[in-house]
Scaffold this motif. Structure first.
Motif, PDB file in Angstrom:
ATOM      1  N   GLU A  26       1.283  -1.122  -0.307  1.00 32.53           N
ATOM      2  CA  GLU A  26      -0.158  -0.022  -0.508  1.00 32.53           C
ATOM      3  C   GLU A  26       1.215   1.278   0.076  1.00 32.53           C
ATOM      4  O   GLU A  26       0.776   2.269  -0.668  1.00 32.53           O
ATOM      5  N   LEU A  27       2.018   1.240   1.164  1.00 36.57           N
ATOM      6  CA  LEU A  27       3.280   2.938   0.973  1.00 36.57           C
ATOM      7  C   LEU A  27       3.421   2.849  -0.871  1.00 36.57           C
ATOM      8  O   LEU A  27       3.945   3.962  -1.149  1.00 36.57           O
ATOM      9  N   ALA A  28       3.680   1.485  -0.964  1.00 36.88           N
ATOM     10  CA  ALA A  28       4.593   1.576  -2.530  1.00 36.88           C
ATOM     11  C   ALA A  28       3.549   2.072  -3.410  1.00 36.88           C
ATOM     12  O   ALA A  28       3.781   2.883  -4.254  1.00 36.88           O
ATOM     13  N   ALA A  29       2.495   1.906  -3.234  1.00 33.76           N
ATOM     14  CA  ALA A  29       2.122   2.581  -4.045  1.00 33.76           C
ATOM     15  C   ALA A  29       1.298   3.710  -3.924  1.00 33.76           C
ATOM     16  O   ALA A  29       0.442   4.848  -4.918  1.00 33.76           O
ATOM     17  N   HIS A  30       1.195   4.792  -2.899  1.00 34.83           N
ATOM     18  CA  HIS A  30       0.393   5.511  -2.611  1.00 34.83           C
ATOM     19  C   HIS A  30       1.378   6.658  -1.511  1.00 34.83           C
ATOM     20  O   HIS A  30       1.021   8.058  -1.576  1.00 34.83           O
ATOM     21  N   GLU A  31       2.597   6.468  -1.406  1.00 33.37           N
ATOM     22  CA  GLU A  31       2.756   7.274  -0.468  1.00 33.37           C
ATOM     23  C   GLU A  31       4.164   8.167  -1.505  1.00 33.37           C
ATOM     24  O   GLU A  31       4.431   7.950  -2.623  1.00 33.37           O
ATOM     25  N   VAL A  32       4.204   9.430  -1.112  1.00 34.09           N
ATOM     26  CA  VAL A  32       4.848  10.313  -1.535  1.00 34.09           C
ATOM     27  C   VAL A  32       6.165  10.429  -0.859  1.00 34.09           C
ATOM     28  O   VAL A  32       7.355  11.067  -1.408  1.00 34.09           O
ATOM     29  N   TRP A  33       6.107  11.095   0.736  1.00 30.94           N
ATOM     30  CA  TRP A  33       7.575  11.123   1.225  1.00 30.94           C
ATOM     31  C   TRP A  33       6.971  10.532   2.426  1.00 30.94           C
ATOM     32  O   TRP A  33       5.688  10.805   3.291  1.00 30.94           O
ATOM     33  N   ARG A  34       8.060  10.509   3.226  1.00 32.03           N
ATOM     34  CA  ARG A  34       7.746  10.661   4.663  1.00 32.03           C
ATOM     35  C   ARG A  34       9.331  11.047   5.230  1.00 32.03           C
ATOM     36  O   ARG A  34      10.381  11.001   5.146  1.00 32.03           O
ATOM     37  N   SER A  35       8.781  11.166   6.559  1.00 32.12           N
ATOM     38  CA  SER A  35       9.685  11.803   7.287  1.00 32.12           C
ATOM     39  C   SER A  35      10.116  10.479   9.188  1.00 32.12           C
ATOM     40  O   SER A  35       8.779   9.831   8.713  1.00 32.12           O
ATOM     41  N   ASP A  36      10.473  11.273  10.395  1.00 28.74           N
ATOM     42  CA  ASP A  36      10.611   9.991  11.300  1.00 28.74           C
ATOM     43  C   ASP A  36       9.398  10.345  11.728  1.00 28.74           C
ATOM     44  O   ASP A  36       8.887   9.633  12.787  1.00 28.74           O
ATOM     45  N   LEU A  37       8.853  11.552  11.196  1.00 29.29           N
ATOM     46  CA  LEU A  37       7.432  12.039  11.930  1.00 29.29           C
ATOM     47  C   LEU A  37       6.341  11.646  11.271  1.00 29.29           C
ATOM     48  O   LEU A  37       4.755  11.207  11.699  1.00 29.29           O
ATOM     49  N   TRP A  38       6.703  12.030  10.344  1.00 35.48           N
ATOM     50  CA  TRP A  38       4.811  12.088   8.729  1.00 35.48           C
ATOM     51  C   TRP A  38       5.326  10.983   7.536  1.00 35.48           C
ATOM     52  O   TRP A  38       6.254  11.251   7.412  1.00 35.48           O
ATOM     53  N   LEU A  39       3.891  10.716   7.272  1.00 38.02           N
ATOM     54  CA  LEU A  39       3.643  10.350   6.454  1.00 38.02           C
ATOM     55  C   LEU A  39       2.892  11.041   5.209  1.00 38.02           C
ATOM     56  O   LEU A  39       1.961  11.183   6.293  1.00 38.02           O
ATOM     57  N   LEU A  40       2.756  11.391   3.879  1.00 40.69           N
ATOM     58  CA  LEU A  40       2.459  12.033   2.660  1.00 40.69           C
ATOM     59  C   LEU A  40       2.207  10.933   1.835  1.00 40.69           C
ATOM     60  O   LEU A  40       3.036  10.415   1.437  1.00 40.69           O
ATOM     61  N   ARG A  41       0.476  11.076   1.431  1.00 41.01           N
ATOM     62  CA  ARG A  41       0.505   9.551   1.000  1.00 41.01           C
ATOM     63  C   ARG A  41      -0.658  10.364  -0.129  1.00 41.01           C
ATOM     64  O   ARG A  41      -1.618  11.289   0.731  1.00 41.01           O
ATOM     65  N   HIS A  42      -1.690   9.605  -1.119  1.00 46.14           N
ATOM     66  CA  HIS A  42      -2.402  10.154  -1.989  1.00 46.14           C
ATOM     67  C   HIS A  42      -2.924   9.487  -0.766  1.00 46.14           C
ATOM     68  O   HIS A  42      -2.992   8.175  -1.020  1.00 46.14           O
ATOM     69  N   HIS A  43      -4.543   9.433  -1.363  1.00 46.39           N
ATOM     70  CA  HIS A  43      -5.670   8.880  -1.671  1.00 46.39           C
ATOM     71  C   HIS A  43      -5.713   7.900  -1.774  1.00 46.39           C
ATOM     72  O   HIS A  43      -5.436   7.541  -2.547  1.00 46.39           O
ATOM     73  N   PRO A  44      -5.632   7.045  -1.061  1.00 49.45           N
ATOM     74  CA  PRO A  44      -6.299   5.399  -2.260  1.00 49.45           C
ATOM     75  C   PRO A  44      -6.924   5.350  -2.845  1.00 49.45           C
ATOM     76  O   PRO A  44      -8.104   5.906  -2.552  1.00 49.45           O
ATOM     77  N   LEU A  45      -6.834   3.737  -4.033  1.00 43.58           N
ATOM     78  CA  LEU A  45      -7.953   4.516  -4.795  1.00 43.58           C
ATOM     79  C   LEU A  45      -9.007   3.547  -4.466  1.00 43.58           C
ATOM     80  O   LEU A  45      -8.375   2.747  -3.153  1.00 43.58           O
ATOM     81  N   PRO A  46     -10.344   4.167  -4.557  1.00 39.49           N
ATOM     82  CA  PRO A  46     -10.819   5.231  -5.717  1.00 39.49           C
ATOM     83  C   PRO A  46     -10.384   6.958  -4.735  1.00 39.49           C
ATOM     84  O   PRO A  46     -11.156   6.706  -3.795  1.00 39.49           O
ATOM     85  N   ALA A  47      -9.972   7.212  -5.299  1.00 38.47           N
ATOM     86  CA  ALA A  47      -9.423   8.417  -5.043  1.00 38.47           C
ATOM     87  C   ALA A  47     -10.565   9.440  -5.293  1.00 38.47           C
ATOM     88  O   ALA A  47     -10.802   9.419  -6.575  1.00 38.47           O
ATOM     89  N   PRO A  48     -10.803  10.214  -4.549  1.00 42.48           N
ATOM     90  CA  PRO A  48     -12.316  11.432  -4.565  1.00 42.48           C
ATOM     91  C   PRO A  48     -11.177  12.593  -5.582  1.00 42.48           C
ATOM     92  O   PRO A  48     -12.017  12.483  -6.682  1.00 42.48           O
ATOM     93  N   LEU A  49     -10.432  13.222  -5.300  1.00 41.96           N
ATOM     94  CA  LEU A  49      -9.631  13.934  -6.023  1.00 41.96           C
ATOM     95  C   LEU A  49      -8.490  13.508  -6.957  1.00 41.96           C
ATOM     96  O   LEU A  49      -7.281  12.902  -5.744  1.00 41.96           O
ATOM     97  N   LEU A  50      -7.806  14.010  -7.707  1.00 43.50           N
ATOM     98  CA  LEU A  50      -6.353  13.934  -8.439  1.00 43.50           C
ATOM     99  C   LEU A  50      -5.864  14.866  -6.872  1.00 43.50           C
ATOM    100  O   LEU A  50      -5.886  15.744  -7.243  1.00 43.50           O
ATOM    101  N   GLY A  51      -5.085  14.339  -6.571  1.00 41.98           N
ATOM    102  CA  GLY A  51      -3.987  15.352  -5.605  1.00 41.98           C
ATOM    103  C   GLY A  51      -4.383  15.375  -4.221  1.00 41.98           C
ATOM    104  O   GLY A  51      -3.594  16.029  -3.579  1.00 41.98           O
ATOM    105  N   TRP A  52      -6.052  14.577  -4.085  1.00 34.48           N
ATOM    106  CA  TRP A  52      -6.203  14.369  -2.411  1.00 34.48           C
ATOM    107  C   TRP A  52      -5.546  13.540  -2.139  1.00 34.48           C
ATOM    108  O   TRP A  52      -5.495  12.037  -1.782  1.00 34.48           O
TER     109      TRP A  52
END
Length: 159
Positions: free
Chosen positions: A23-49
Protein backbone atom coordinates in the motif's frame (compact mmCIF):
# COMPACT_ATOMS: atom_id res chain seq x y z
CA UNK A 1 7.65 -8.54 5.25
CA UNK A 2 5.82 -5.50 6.64
CA UNK A 3 7.20 -3.59 9.58
CA UNK A 4 4.83 -1.73 11.90
CA UNK A 5 6.10 1.62 13.13
CA UNK A 6 7.02 1.48 16.84
CA UNK A 7 4.15 2.37 19.21
CA UNK A 8 1.57 1.20 16.66
CA UNK A 9 -1.91 0.31 17.84
CA UNK A 10 -2.85 -3.16 16.60
CA UNK A 11 -6.52 -2.14 16.21
CA UNK A 12 -5.76 1.05 14.20
CA UNK A 13 -6.35 0.99 10.43
CA UNK A 14 -3.81 3.80 9.83
CA UNK A 15 -1.13 1.96 11.84
CA UNK A 16 -1.93 -1.17 9.81
CA UNK A 17 -1.62 0.79 6.58
CA UNK A 18 1.78 2.12 7.70
CA UNK A 19 2.88 -1.51 8.05
CA UNK A 20 1.61 -2.49 4.59
CA UNK A 21 4.58 -2.21 2.22
CA UNK A 22 2.48 -2.75 -0.92
CA UNK A 23 0.00 0.00 0.00
CA UNK A 24 2.79 2.42 0.86
CA UNK A 25 4.64 1.66 -2.38
CA UNK A 26 1.45 2.44 -4.28
CA UNK A 27 0.51 5.72 -2.53
CA UNK A 28 3.33 7.13 -0.42
CA UNK A 29 4.70 10.50 -1.53
CA UNK A 30 7.16 11.28 1.27
CA UNK A 31 8.03 10.39 4.85
CA UNK A 32 10.15 11.62 7.72
CA UNK A 33 10.67 10.18 11.18
CA UNK A 34 7.41 11.81 12.32
CA UNK A 35 5.18 12.25 9.25
CA UNK A 36 3.98 10.33 6.20
CA UNK A 37 2.36 11.99 3.18
CA UNK A 38 0.34 9.73 0.91
CA UNK A 39 -2.15 10.07 -1.91
CA UNK A 40 -5.66 8.96 -1.07
CA UNK A 41 -5.97 5.26 -1.91
CA UNK A 42 -8.02 4.22 -4.91
CA UNK A 43 -10.73 5.04 -5.57
CA UNK A 44 -9.46 8.57 -4.93
CA UNK A 45 -12.17 11.24 -4.87
CA UNK A 46 -9.87 13.78 -6.57
CA UNK A 47 -6.49 13.75 -8.18
CA UNK A 48 -4.04 15.08 -5.59
CA UNK A 49 -6.25 14.37 -2.54
CA UNK A 50 -3.57 13.52 0.00
CA UNK A 51 -3.35 12.53 3.64
CA UNK A 52 -0.67 13.64 6.04
CA UNK A 53 -0.35 11.05 8.81
CA UNK A 54 1.51 11.08 12.08
CA UNK A 55 3.85 8.10 12.00
CA UNK A 56 3.29 7.54 15.70
CA UNK A 57 -0.17 6.47 16.76
CA UNK A 58 -1.77 9.61 18.18
CA UNK A 59 -5.26 11.04 17.83
CA UNK A 60 -4.24 14.58 16.94
CA UNK A 61 -2.37 17.72 17.96
CA UNK A 62 -3.62 17.44 21.54
CA UNK A 63 -1.44 14.31 21.88
CA UNK A 64 1.68 15.63 20.11
CA UNK A 65 5.09 15.23 21.65
CA UNK A 66 7.41 18.24 21.63
CA UNK A 67 9.04 17.37 18.26
CA UNK A 68 5.68 16.76 16.58
CA UNK A 69 4.32 20.06 17.89
CA UNK A 70 7.44 21.90 16.71
CA UNK A 71 7.32 20.44 13.18
CA UNK A 72 3.57 20.35 12.55
CA UNK A 73 2.95 23.78 11.04
CA UNK A 74 5.90 23.64 8.68
CA UNK A 75 5.09 20.14 7.47
CA UNK A 76 1.43 21.01 6.84
CA UNK A 77 2.47 24.14 4.95
CA UNK A 78 5.04 22.40 2.77
CA UNK A 79 2.80 19.38 2.06
CA UNK A 80 0.00 21.78 1.06
CA UNK A 81 2.42 23.65 -1.22
CA UNK A 82 3.36 20.33 -2.84
CA UNK A 83 -0.30 19.43 -3.45
CA UNK A 84 -0.97 22.86 -4.97
CA UNK A 85 2.14 22.82 -7.13
CA UNK A 86 1.59 19.34 -8.58
CA UNK A 87 -2.19 19.66 -8.90
CA UNK A 88 -2.33 23.28 -10.06
CA UNK A 89 -5.26 23.94 -7.72
CA UNK A 90 -6.15 27.36 -6.30
CA UNK A 91 -6.23 26.33 -2.63
CA UNK A 92 -5.71 23.29 -0.44
CA UNK A 93 -8.26 22.45 2.23
CA UNK A 94 -6.92 20.83 5.41
CA UNK A 95 -9.49 18.72 7.24
CA UNK A 96 -9.14 16.21 10.07
CA UNK A 97 -11.90 14.61 12.10
CA UNK A 98 -10.31 11.46 13.49
CA UNK A 99 -13.52 9.49 13.80
CA UNK A 100 -13.03 6.88 11.06
CA UNK A 101 -9.58 6.16 12.46
CA UNK A 102 -8.40 7.72 15.70
CA UNK A 103 -4.95 8.26 14.27
CA UNK A 104 -4.10 11.69 12.91
CA UNK A 105 -4.55 11.73 9.15
CA UNK A 106 -5.00 15.26 7.83
CA UNK A 107 -6.83 15.38 4.50
CA UNK A 108 -5.17 17.82 2.10
CA UNK A 109 -7.79 18.42 -0.56
CA UNK A 110 -7.19 20.35 -3.79
CA UNK A 111 -9.73 23.16 -4.30
CA UNK A 112 -10.15 24.35 -7.87
CA UNK A 113 -12.26 27.47 -8.35
CA UNK A 114 -13.63 26.15 -11.64
CA UNK A 115 -14.75 22.82 -10.11
CA UNK A 116 -17.88 23.30 -7.97
CA UNK A 117 -17.49 19.74 -6.60
CA UNK A 118 -14.53 21.02 -4.58
CA UNK A 119 -16.28 24.06 -3.07
CA UNK A 120 -16.44 23.99 0.73
CA UNK A 121 -18.58 21.14 2.06
CA UNK A 122 -19.48 19.99 -1.47
CA UNK A 123 -16.21 18.09 -1.30
CA UNK A 124 -17.75 15.88 1.42
CA UNK A 125 -20.62 15.04 -0.96
CA UNK A 126 -18.09 14.22 -3.66
CA UNK A 127 -16.25 11.93 -1.24
CA UNK A 128 -19.46 10.06 -0.36
CA UNK A 129 -20.56 9.86 -4.02
CA UNK A 130 -17.24 8.36 -5.11
CA UNK A 131 -17.33 5.93 -2.19
CA UNK A 132 -20.87 4.88 -3.20
CA UNK A 133 -19.91 4.51 -6.87
CA UNK A 134 -22.26 7.33 -7.97
CA UNK A 135 -19.41 9.47 -9.36
CA UNK A 136 -16.22 8.44 -11.11
CA UNK A 137 -13.06 8.54 -9.05
CA UNK A 138 -9.78 9.99 -10.24
CA UNK A 139 -8.38 7.73 -12.96
CA UNK A 140 -5.72 5.33 -11.64
CA UNK A 141 -3.25 6.22 -14.42
CA UNK A 142 -3.61 9.91 -13.56
CA UNK A 143 -2.97 9.15 -9.88
CA UNK A 144 0.16 7.19 -10.84
CA UNK A 145 1.41 10.13 -12.92
CA UNK A 146 0.56 12.60 -10.13
CA UNK A 147 2.51 10.47 -7.66
CA UNK A 148 5.54 10.34 -9.96
CA UNK A 149 5.60 14.14 -10.23
CA UNK A 150 4.95 14.66 -6.50
CA UNK A 151 7.68 12.23 -5.47
CA UNK A 152 10.16 14.03 -7.72
CA UNK A 153 9.34 17.39 -6.07
CA UNK A 154 8.90 16.18 -2.48
CA UNK A 155 12.57 16.22 -1.43
CA UNK A 156 13.01 19.86 -2.44
CA UNK A 157 9.79 20.96 -0.75
CA UNK A 158 9.53 18.72 2.29
CA UNK A 159 13.04 17.82 3.46
Amino acid sequence: MSVVFPQADASCSVCALHGDDAELAAHEVWRSDLWLLRHHPLPAPLLGWCLLDSRRHCAGPIDFGADEAREWGGVVQRASQLVRRVTGCDRVYAIAFGEGARHLHLHLIPRCEDDPRTAAWSVADLYRDVEAGKVCAAHADCVTDWLRRARALAPSLLD
